[in-house]
Design a protein around this motif. Structure first.
Motif, PDB file in Angstrom:
ATOM      1  N   VAL A 138       0.871  -1.176   0.000  1.00 16.45           N
ATOM      2  CA  VAL A 138       0.000   0.000   0.000  1.00 16.45           C
ATOM      3  C   VAL A 138       0.905   1.222   0.000  1.00 16.45           C
ATOM      4  CG1 VAL A 138      -1.680   1.336   1.319  1.00 16.45           C
ATOM      5  CG2 VAL A 138      -1.908  -1.155   1.172  1.00 16.45           C
ATOM      6  N   VAL A 139       0.651   2.166  -0.910  1.00 15.06           N
ATOM      7  CA  VAL A 139       1.494   3.357  -1.017  1.00 15.06           C
ATOM      8  C   VAL A 139       0.690   4.592  -0.644  1.00 15.06           C
ATOM      9  CG1 VAL A 139       2.912   2.272  -2.799  1.00 15.06           C
ATOM     10  CG2 VAL A 139       0.958   3.693  -3.472  1.00 15.06           C
ATOM     11  N   GLY A 140       1.336   5.741  -0.714  1.00 15.22           N
ATOM     12  CA  GLY A 140       0.692   6.991  -0.332  1.00 15.22           C
ATOM     13  C   GLY A 140      -0.454   7.369  -1.250  1.00 15.22           C
ATOM     14  N   LYS A 141      -1.472   7.952  -0.676  1.00 15.76           N
ATOM     15  CA  LYS A 141      -2.610   8.407  -1.466  1.00 15.76           C
ATOM     16  C   LYS A 141      -2.249   9.721  -2.171  1.00 15.76           C
ATOM     17  CE  LYS A 141      -4.475  10.337   2.819  1.00 15.76           C
ATOM     18  NZ  LYS A 141      -5.574  10.222   3.817  1.00 15.76           N
ATOM     19  N   PRO A 142      -2.929  10.062  -3.264  1.00 22.01           N
ATOM     20  CA  PRO A 142      -2.689  11.354  -3.911  1.00 22.01           C
ATOM     21  C   PRO A 142      -2.857  12.490  -2.912  1.00 22.01           C
ATOM     22  CG  PRO A 142      -4.039   9.961  -5.308  1.00 22.01           C
ATOM     23  CD  PRO A 142      -3.918   9.248  -3.996  1.00 22.01           C
ATOM     24  N   GLY A 143      -1.894  13.392  -2.906  1.00 28.12           N
ATOM     25  CA  GLY A 143      -1.869  14.457  -1.905  1.00 28.12           C
ATOM     26  C   GLY A 143      -0.955  14.132  -0.746  1.00 28.12           C
ATOM     27  N   ALA A 144      -0.657  12.847  -0.561  1.00 28.33           N
ATOM     28  CA  ALA A 144       0.322  12.392   0.436  1.00 28.33           C
ATOM     29  C   ALA A 144       1.174  11.313  -0.227  1.00 28.33           C
ATOM     30  CB  ALA A 144      -0.373  11.849   1.677  1.00 28.33           C
ATOM     31  N   SER A 145       1.653  11.636  -1.414  1.00 28.86           N
ATOM     32  CA  SER A 145       2.269  10.632  -2.285  1.00 28.86           C
ATOM     33  C   SER A 145       3.604  10.133  -1.740  1.00 28.86           C
ATOM     34  CB  SER A 145       2.473  11.209  -3.685  1.00 28.86           C
ATOM     35  OG  SER A 145       3.266  12.366  -3.651  1.00 28.86           O
ATOM     36  N   THR A 146       3.895   8.884  -2.063  1.00 31.70           N
ATOM     37  CA  THR A 146       5.181   8.288  -1.743  1.00 31.70           C
ATOM     38  C   THR A 146       6.239   8.876  -2.664  1.00 31.70           C
ATOM     39  OG1 THR A 146       4.114   6.240  -1.037  1.00 31.70           O
ATOM     40  CG2 THR A 146       6.442   6.112  -1.595  1.00 31.70           C
ATOM     41  N   ASP A 158      -2.064   2.387 -14.115  1.00 29.15           N
ATOM     42  CA  ASP A 158      -2.604   3.749 -14.131  1.00 29.15           C
ATOM     43  C   ASP A 158      -1.583   4.747 -13.590  1.00 29.15           C
ATOM     44  OD1 ASP A 158      -4.986   2.838 -15.143  1.00 29.15           O
ATOM     45  OD2 ASP A 158      -6.006   2.765 -13.203  1.00 29.15           O
ATOM     46  N   ASP A 159      -1.724   5.969 -14.032  1.00 30.46           N
ATOM     47  CA  ASP A 159      -0.858   7.079 -13.601  1.00 30.46           C
ATOM     48  C   ASP A 159      -1.410   7.643 -12.288  1.00 30.46           C
ATOM     49  OD1 ASP A 159       0.985   9.149 -13.545  1.00 30.46           O
ATOM     50  OD2 ASP A 159      -0.085  10.362 -15.026  1.00 30.46           O
ATOM     51  N   VAL A 160      -1.115   6.967 -11.168  1.00 27.92           N
ATOM     52  CA  VAL A 160      -1.787   7.268  -9.902  1.00 27.92           C
ATOM     53  C   VAL A 160      -1.493   8.666  -9.368  1.00 27.92           C
ATOM     54  CG1 VAL A 160      -2.073   4.901  -9.155  1.00 27.92           C
ATOM     55  CG2 VAL A 160       0.069   6.069  -8.639  1.00 27.92           C
ATOM     56  N   TYR A 161      -0.302   9.208  -9.640  1.00 29.79           N
ATOM     57  CA  TYR A 161       0.057  10.535  -9.127  1.00 29.79           C
ATOM     58  C   TYR A 161       0.103  11.614 -10.205  1.00 29.79           C
ATOM     59  CZ  TYR A 161       1.633   8.138  -4.838  1.00 29.79           C
ATOM     60  OH  TYR A 161       1.713   7.389  -3.686  1.00 29.79           O
ATOM     61  N   GLY A 162      -0.206  11.263 -11.461  1.00 33.37           N
ATOM     62  CA  GLY A 162      -0.147  12.255 -12.534  1.00 33.37           C
ATOM     63  C   GLY A 162       1.252  12.527 -13.050  1.00 33.37           C
ATOM     64  N   HIS A 163       2.233  11.681 -12.674  1.00 40.58           N
ATOM     65  CA  HIS A 163       3.607  11.905 -13.139  1.00 40.58           C
ATOM     66  C   HIS A 163       3.734  11.686 -14.648  1.00 40.58           C
ATOM     67  CE1 HIS A 163       4.814  12.582  -9.151  1.00 40.58           C
ATOM     68  NE2 HIS A 163       5.103  11.343  -8.779  1.00 40.58           N
ATOM     69  N   PRO A 216      -1.987  -3.418  10.692  1.00 41.55           N
ATOM     70  CA  PRO A 216      -3.119  -4.269  11.089  1.00 41.55           C
ATOM     71  C   PRO A 216      -4.265  -4.240  10.076  1.00 41.55           C
ATOM     72  CG  PRO A 216      -3.138  -2.227  12.341  1.00 41.55           C
ATOM     73  CD  PRO A 216      -1.865  -2.214  11.526  1.00 41.55           C
ATOM     74  N   SER A 217      -4.236  -3.305   9.155  1.00 41.98           N
ATOM     75  CA  SER A 217      -5.307  -3.166   8.158  1.00 41.98           C
ATOM     76  C   SER A 217      -5.009  -4.072   6.964  1.00 41.98           C
ATOM     77  CB  SER A 217      -5.430  -1.706   7.707  1.00 41.98           C
ATOM     78  OG  SER A 217      -5.692  -0.860   8.803  1.00 41.98           O
ATOM     79  N   ARG A 218      -5.150  -5.355   7.163  1.00 39.35           N
ATOM     80  CA  ARG A 218      -4.768  -6.325   6.149  1.00 39.35           C
ATOM     81  C   ARG A 218      -5.707  -6.335   4.936  1.00 39.35           C
ATOM     82  NH1 ARG A 218       0.082  -6.874   6.972  1.00 39.35           N
ATOM     83  NH2 ARG A 218       0.011  -8.653   5.545  1.00 39.35           N
ATOM     84  N   HIS A 219      -6.935  -5.918   5.127  1.00 39.50           N
ATOM     85  CA  HIS A 219      -7.919  -6.009   4.047  1.00 39.50           C
ATOM     86  C   HIS A 219      -7.545  -5.151   2.843  1.00 39.50           C
ATOM     87  CE1 HIS A 219      -9.111  -2.365   6.192  1.00 39.50           C
ATOM     88  NE2 HIS A 219      -9.751  -1.995   5.088  1.00 39.50           N
ATOM     89  N   LEU A 220      -6.740  -4.103   3.051  1.00 41.63           N
ATOM     90  CA  LEU A 220      -6.405  -3.198   1.959  1.00 41.63           C
ATOM     91  C   LEU A 220      -5.524  -3.862   0.896  1.00 41.63           C
ATOM     92  CD1 LEU A 220      -5.725   0.106   3.926  1.00 41.63           C
ATOM     93  CD2 LEU A 220      -7.771  -0.517   2.623  1.00 41.63           C
ATOM     94  N   PHE A 232      -3.444   4.288  -0.162  1.00 39.19           N
ATOM     95  CA  PHE A 232      -4.249   4.656   1.000  1.00 39.19           C
ATOM     96  C   PHE A 232      -3.434   5.274   2.139  1.00 39.19           C
ATOM     97  CE2 PHE A 232      -6.416   0.890  -0.849  1.00 39.19           C
ATOM     98  CZ  PHE A 232      -7.596   1.488  -1.218  1.00 39.19           C
ATOM     99  N   SER A 233      -2.118   5.196   2.083  1.00 45.50           N
ATOM    100  CA  SER A 233      -1.306   5.589   3.240  1.00 45.50           C
ATOM    101  C   SER A 233      -1.021   7.086   3.233  1.00 45.50           C
ATOM    102  CB  SER A 233       0.007   4.803   3.260  1.00 45.50           C
ATOM    103  OG  SER A 233       0.954   5.370   2.374  1.00 45.50           O
ATOM    104  N   HIS A 234      -0.301   7.534   4.284  1.00 43.67           N
ATOM    105  CA  HIS A 234       0.127   8.929   4.373  1.00 43.67           C
ATOM    106  C   HIS A 234       1.487   9.146   3.709  1.00 43.67           C
ATOM    107  CE1 HIS A 234      -2.965   8.865   7.555  1.00 43.67           C
ATOM    108  NE2 HIS A 234      -3.110  10.145   7.288  1.00 43.67           N
TER     109      HIS A 234
END
Length: 551
Positions: free
Chosen positions: A346-354, A535-540, A455-459, A467-469
């Motif tokens: 799981v990587v950073g969400k848009p706006g809190a990108s990895t 997909d281009d998740v961060y618009g790069h 602990p959020s294994r379902h993601l 989904f992360s920060h």
């Protein structure tokens, strides 16, 4: 982007492969072996420095490489590199221009990569060097060198490092000395010339060639469906269209235009879904149709964008390393330069990108504390505490002062603090509910990004896992810990499990620091030789396309 322009971009992406031409017996465009000189350390003919300076001022195609060209000739005391005293071209000159000539695409060529004047002079010399004026032979020598630098800078180096940083790419650029490459090439006609590019660039370039050929044969409209789902056993006109499309892509092995949803189509759809990063279930639904409806020209551009990124990365990242590909939501572990295993992340969400960067892995932390970041304290923790004073206790959190001493939460006047003036650290104690899970992996960096359990294994079951920060959650953290410690006999599997379930934090320094690369590749060829798109998740991609294609 027009087809002819895309073909041009493909053409310039095919890198010089001189050794292959030599081994195949290439004799130049005209096949005239007798016009080529096999070489010596330095050719007899010498170039006048003033002539070179005048050429560089007059020919705008090579202005950007003037310093490199001058340095190249200065280091060899202005001896020619490509043409002998008798006016004969070296074998390397023929191979170089033969490759350019064979790869030239239809349409208007880029003057920096394909120079009609250079081709014309080359043809004149190979046909009859005795009738070519000495000044034209001198021009041919300088143009060949200029062409090599233009080609190498464009195809091996790519855009400037500053531009890459503007695109939020912070992996250090590979070191590339084109002067040394050229000097080595022209001095040793029989040496093996290796392209200074990562092997994944080469596999993607091969895929690009196939896609351009595919674009010449297939042109399709958008596929539209009459219902939300088609599965094995169904019969519909859209099934026939999907079969034809998947056959064109190579996922369906045998041509079949019938409207019946066969087991073979189920298998082909699963393969296509996997290559596209979709949920693998063998059914025709909108995500499959969306991916099939992306035009071949768009896919070609997507490959070109990722080939540009691959020009920036190290030619050889080492035998052992970790790679996180953000758009694929995957972690890959490599041993002896080959893929050993992979898992979902799981990587950073848009706006809190990895962030895209690299650092060496140095520590494993078992049963970690989670030190909550200031932004999360300001926007999430403090408002929650003010609404409910028992929030920290329920979250197994505690407050720590600058000295490291735990401060009772009830002794703090929470109403007078905001994110700007909060003087304490809030941390979550070790345990199964800890947001970092049971282990974290540190490669210290200024971005405060690391790998960790959760602990959020379902993601991890989601197909789009942003989904992360900003930090990276690992789907198989115990496996990663075992892999990192596999050569340390003190750390058995049982000991690792015990440390992950302890109530006390434990830092373990790694004896071997392993490189971690956080990358961004939306098109790549996997270890099975399959072309993947994401997909281009961060618009790069969009920002890089604006730089490369002006859109």
């Amino acid at each position: 982007m027009q087809v002819r322009n895309l073909r041009f971009l493909f053409g310039i992406a095919l890198i010089l492969c001189i050794n292959a031409c030599r081994q195949s017996g290439a004799k130049g465009p005209l096949g005239r072996d007798s016009t080529h000189y096999t070489g010596q350390e330095y050719l007899d003919r010498m170039l006048d420095s003033n002539t070179l300076q005048g050429f560089l001022k007059a020919d705008s195609a090579y202005h950007a490489y003037s310093d490199q060209i001058r340095n190249f000739y200065r280091k060899r005391s202005y001896h020619y590199a490509w043409i002998s005293n008798e006016g004969r071209l070296t074998e390397q000159a023929g191979n170089f221009l033969n490759m350019i000539s064979n790869d030239e695409p239809a349409g208007t060529p880029d003057s920096k990569i394909v120079n009609p004047a250079l081709r014309k002079l080359y043809d004149q010399v190979t046909q009859d060097s005795n009738r070519v004026a000495a000044r034209d032979i001198t021009t041919l020598e300088m143009m060949l060198t200029g062409q090599f630098f233009a080609y190498g800078n464009k195809e091996w180096a790519g855009m400037t490092a500053d531009t890459a940083k503007d695109l939020e790419w912070f992996i250090p650029r590979k070191k590339l000395d084109i002067e040394t490459l050229l000097d080595s090439l022209v001095q040793e006609p029989n040496n093996t010339f290796e392209e200074p590019v990562n092997r994944y660039y080469i596999t993607l370039r091969s895929a690009l060639k196939k896609l351009v050929a595919m674009d010449e044969h297939y042109h399709w409209d958008s596929i539209r469906a009459d219902k939300k789902l088609y599965k094995q056993g169904d019969s519909a006109a859209v099934v026939s269209t999907v079969k034809n499309r998947l056959y064109a892509w190579g996922d369906l092995k045998a041509a079949d235009s019938s409207a019946f949803f066969t087991p073979a189509l189920d298998t082909a759809i699963r393969k296509f879904q996997e290559r596209m990063g979709l949920t693998v279930n063998g059914t025709i639904q909108q995500p499959v149709l969306n991916a099939l409806n992306v035009s071949l020209q768009q896919r070609i551009q997507q490959i070109l964008l990722n080939m540009e990124r691959m020009r920036w990365i190290p030619v050889d990242p080492g035998k052992e390393y970790l790679l996180v590909n953000i758009p694929a939501f995957k972690l890959y572990a490599y041993e002896e330069g080959k893929l050993a295993w992979s898992c979902n992340v799981v990587v950073g969400k848009p706006g809190a990108s990895t962030v895209i960067f690299t650092r060496p892995m140095q520590f494993i932390v078992f049963s970690p504390y989670w030190n909550v970041t200031p932004s999360i304290i300001a926007h999430e923790i403090l408002p929650a505490i003010k609404r409910n004073p028992g929030y920290l206790a329920r979250q197994n959190m505690e407050v720590v002062g600058a000295s490291g001493k735990v401060i009772p939460a009830g002794s703090i006047s929470w109403s007078k603090y905001s994110g700007n003036n909060f003087p304490y650290i809030i941390r979550q104690k070790p345990g199964g509910a800890n947001s970092l899970g049971k282990v974290k992996f540190l490669f210290p960096n200024e971005y405060n990004i690391y790998l960790h359990d959760t602990p959020s294994r379902h993601l991890f079951g989601e197909t789009k896992r942003s989904f992360s920060h900003g930090c990276i959650r690992v789907g198989e953290p115990q496996h990663l810990a075992e892999w990192l410690l596999r050569n340390d006999p003190a750390w058995t599997k049982d000991k690792i499990v015990k440390a992950m379930n302890a109530a006390k934090e434990q830092y373990v320094p790694l004896k071997n620091k392993i490189p971690v690369f956080i990358g961004y590749f939306t098109a790549y060829v996997d270890s099975q030789g399959q072309l993947n798109f994401r997909d281009d998740v961060y618009g790069h991609d969009a920002r890089l396309a604006a730089q490369l294609f002006g859109k």
